[in-house]
Write a protein that holds these residues in place. Structure first.
Motif, short mmCIF file in Angstrom:
data_model
loop_
_atom_site.label_atom_id
_atom_site.label_comp_id
_atom_site.label_asym_id
_atom_site.label_seq_id
_atom_site.Cartn_x
_atom_site.Cartn_y
_atom_site.Cartn_z
N ARG A 165 132.54 53.26 90.31
CA ARG A 165 132.44 52.26 91.37
C ARG A 165 133.72 51.46 91.57
NH1 ARG A 165 126.20 49.99 90.78
NH2 ARG A 165 125.22 52.07 90.65
N LYS A 166 134.70 51.66 90.70
CA LYS A 166 136.01 51.03 90.88
C LYS A 166 137.11 52.07 91.08
CE LYS A 166 134.88 46.79 88.38
NZ LYS A 166 135.26 45.84 87.29
N LYS A 167 136.70 53.29 91.40
CA LYS A 167 137.66 54.37 91.65
C LYS A 167 137.95 54.49 93.14
CE LYS A 167 137.93 56.36 87.43
NZ LYS A 167 139.17 56.73 86.74
N LYS A 168 139.09 55.05 93.47
CA LYS A 168 139.52 55.22 94.86
C LYS A 168 138.91 56.50 95.42
CE LYS A 168 143.91 55.16 93.85
NZ LYS A 168 143.86 54.92 92.39
N ILE A 169 137.68 56.41 95.85
CA ILE A 169 136.93 57.58 96.31
C ILE A 169 136.55 57.40 97.77
CG2 ILE A 169 134.82 58.94 95.98
CD1 ILE A 169 134.94 58.21 93.02
N TYR A 170 136.68 58.47 98.54
CA TYR A 170 136.35 58.41 99.96
C TYR A 170 134.85 58.14 100.14
CZ TYR A 170 140.81 60.89 100.17
OH TYR A 170 142.12 61.27 100.00
N SER A 171 134.54 57.25 101.08
CA SER A 171 133.15 56.97 101.40
C SER A 171 132.62 58.01 102.38
CB SER A 171 133.02 55.58 102.00
OG SER A 171 131.68 55.29 102.31
N THR A 172 131.32 58.05 102.51
CA THR A 172 130.68 58.98 103.44
C THR A 172 130.87 58.54 104.89
OG1 THR A 172 129.03 59.53 101.77
CG2 THR A 172 128.47 60.05 104.04
N TRP A 173 131.10 57.24 105.11
CA TRP A 173 131.08 56.68 106.46
C TRP A 173 132.40 56.07 106.86
CZ3 TRP A 173 126.66 58.05 108.71
CH2 TRP A 173 125.56 58.29 107.88
N PHE A 174 132.68 56.09 108.16
CA PHE A 174 133.83 55.40 108.72
C PHE A 174 133.46 54.04 109.29
CE2 PHE A 174 135.47 59.86 109.31
CZ PHE A 174 136.56 59.73 108.47
N GLY A 175 132.19 53.69 109.33
CA GLY A 175 131.75 52.48 110.02
C GLY A 175 132.10 51.19 109.32
N GLU A 176 131.94 50.10 110.07
CA GLU A 176 132.25 48.77 109.57
C GLU A 176 131.14 48.21 108.70
OE1 GLU A 176 135.17 47.17 110.00
OE2 GLU A 176 135.85 49.02 110.95
N ASN A 177 129.91 48.54 109.00
CA ASN A 177 128.78 47.87 108.36
C ASN A 177 128.01 48.72 107.36
OD1 ASN A 177 129.21 45.50 109.95
ND2 ASN A 177 128.21 46.52 111.68
N MET A 178 128.20 50.04 107.38
CA MET A 178 127.49 50.88 106.43
C MET A 178 128.04 50.67 105.02
SD MET A 178 125.02 52.74 107.71
CE MET A 178 124.81 54.28 106.84
N PRO A 179 127.19 50.68 104.01
CA PRO A 179 127.69 50.53 102.65
C PRO A 179 128.54 51.73 102.23
CG PRO A 179 125.38 51.16 102.63
CD PRO A 179 125.73 50.87 104.06
N ILE A 180 129.46 51.48 101.32
CA ILE A 180 130.27 52.56 100.77
C ILE A 180 129.41 53.36 99.79
CG2 ILE A 180 132.19 53.07 99.21
CD1 ILE A 180 133.76 50.93 100.59
N ASP A 181 129.41 54.66 99.98
CA ASP A 181 128.72 55.49 98.99
C ASP A 181 129.43 56.83 98.87
OD1 ASP A 181 125.81 56.51 100.99
OD2 ASP A 181 127.94 56.62 101.40
N PHE A 182 129.18 57.48 97.74
CA PHE A 182 129.82 58.74 97.41
C PHE A 182 128.79 59.86 97.48
CE2 PHE A 182 131.77 55.81 94.01
CZ PHE A 182 132.59 55.20 94.94
N ASP A 183 129.23 61.01 97.93
CA ASP A 183 128.37 62.19 97.96
C ASP A 183 129.22 63.38 97.53
OD1 ASP A 183 127.18 64.67 99.10
OD2 ASP A 183 125.65 63.27 99.84
N THR A 184 128.91 63.94 96.38
CA THR A 184 129.78 64.99 95.83
C THR A 184 129.81 66.24 96.68
OG1 THR A 184 130.43 66.00 93.72
CG2 THR A 184 128.10 66.16 94.32
N SER A 185 128.75 66.50 97.45
CA SER A 185 128.76 67.64 98.37
C SER A 185 129.71 67.38 99.53
CB SER A 185 127.35 67.92 98.88
OG SER A 185 126.46 68.21 97.82
N THR A 186 129.59 66.20 100.13
CA THR A 186 130.49 65.81 101.20
C THR A 186 131.94 65.79 100.71
OG1 THR A 186 128.82 64.51 102.35
CG2 THR A 186 131.11 63.94 102.78
#
Length: 355
Positions: A165-186
């Motif tokens: 949760r403190k790593k530089k990982i791309y989020s699933t979303w580009f939006g302003e309001n969606m929470p940041i989350d990781f998806d290993t398939s994506t």
């Protein structure tokens, strides 16, 4: 005509010619929750993009007639991509049509409120980049966009393994309001695009690869796939996506070996899970048992490929107050695309033929 040729020809017939639900060129898909009697026609770009991608990947193994069919499918599908492009003209893409927004179409409630309007997302965007030519400048622009919306830059993830949760990982979303989350398939799709475009690896990519490696080598994806891949959320789907990356890219050798061992030991519950794992093992240079007997017809394949859910929306995962209920399957919306399921079967047939 071979079964593979018949399958590709049938896929062409499934592509919309334009109707009340689907623009011409789109492959129909449905969102559903069978336990609740919920089923809606769902005109998204995701399933069309990944179906085209799957067909492009096997094109060289097809007969000339089927290659022409794939080319026609690709051209017709490409006409729909602008409908899903960012509403302000940026080169990112949305699951749903954007001008105007047609999120969760053909329903009763969710399309009526902006609360359920989706921002552009990484998966749709990188898949469309993978199937349409892009300039080096466009690819660099997207890489910068990914970094700008990544964890530690845009915000901080509140889901996924605590270690990352403190790593530089791309989020699933580009939006302003969606929470940041990781998806290993994506993220596997993202890295496939990064490597194919020969983009220089940076600290974000290194953290992403570490997360993918952890997902498999920790064994967590076998026990809790939702935690690692919320939008695919089954072990076979994670195997398929990670395996597709590792089959092409010479990284994470220990992860690759662990994945192969796990796939060989995994007990599939459905025919389509067997197909995905067999295809992945073939990509990784392994041999697999024959899954489709010589006497099977196209009709049999169509019947066998039904009810395959390739993507989900874990609705309760987005809110801190309900996140503890996110694994409750009754809260998940499932998506099914008959054409994409058959494209997965075509992948297997093409790879198993050894052409």
């Amino acid at each position: 005509m071979s079964l593979l040729d018949a399958l590709v020809k049938h896929l062409s017939s499934l592509q919309s010619r334009g109707d009340a639900y689907y623009p011409a060129g789109l492959f129909p898909s449905q969102r559903l929750k069978t336990e609740l009697g919920y089923r809606r026609e769902d005109s998204n770009i995701f399933f069309t993009a990944i179906t085209v991608f799957a067909l492009q990947e096997i094109r060289a193994r097809l007969s000339p007639e089927s290659q022409q069919c794939v080319d026609t499918i690709t051209t017709q599908a490409a006409a729909t991509y602008p409908l899903y492009q960012n509403k302000d003209g940026l080169a990112t893409y949305n699951f749903y049509q954007t001008q105007p927004s047609r999120h969760f179409p053909n329903g009763i409630l969710m399309h009526r409120t902006r609360h359920f309007k989706l921002p552009d997302d990484v998966d749709d965007t990188v898949m469309i980049y993978l199937i349409t030519p892009r300039t080096p400048e466009e690819n660099q622009w997207l890489k910068a966009k990914l970094r700008a919306h990544a964890n530690t830059i845009k915000g901080w993830a509140e889901t996924g393994p605590q270690t990352f949760r403190k790593k530089k990982i791309y989020s699933t979303w580009f939006g302003e309001n969606m929470p940041i989350d990781f998806d290993t398939s994506t993220l596997s799709n993202v890295m496939l695009w990064v490597f194919r475009q020969q983009l220089p690896l940076d600290g974000f990519d290194e953290d992403v690869l570490e997360f993918i490696d952890y997902s498999i080598r920790s064994g967590e994806y076998l026990k809790n796939p939702l935690e690692l891949s919320a939008y695919y959320a089954t072990t076979p789907l994670i195997m398929y996506h990670v395996g597709r990356l590792l089959a092409e890219v010479p990284v994470l050798p220990d992860c690759r070996e662990r994945l192969i061992q796990d796939m060989k030991a995994y007990q599939c519950r459905t025919f389509m899970d067997q197909i995905m794992l067999a295809t992945t093992l073939l990509r990784l240079g392994e041999t697999v048992p024959e899954l489709i007997p010589a006497d099977w017809s196209l009709k049999t394949l169509i019947e066998k490929s039904r009810n395959h859910y390739f993507s989900i929306a874990p609705l309760l995962n987005y809110y801190p107050q309900t996140r503890w209920l996110a694994s409750w399957k009754l809260s998940h919306i499932n998506w099914e695309c008959p054409a994409h399921s058959l494209a997965l079967v075509a992948e297997y047939l093409a790879l198993q033929s050894g052409v």
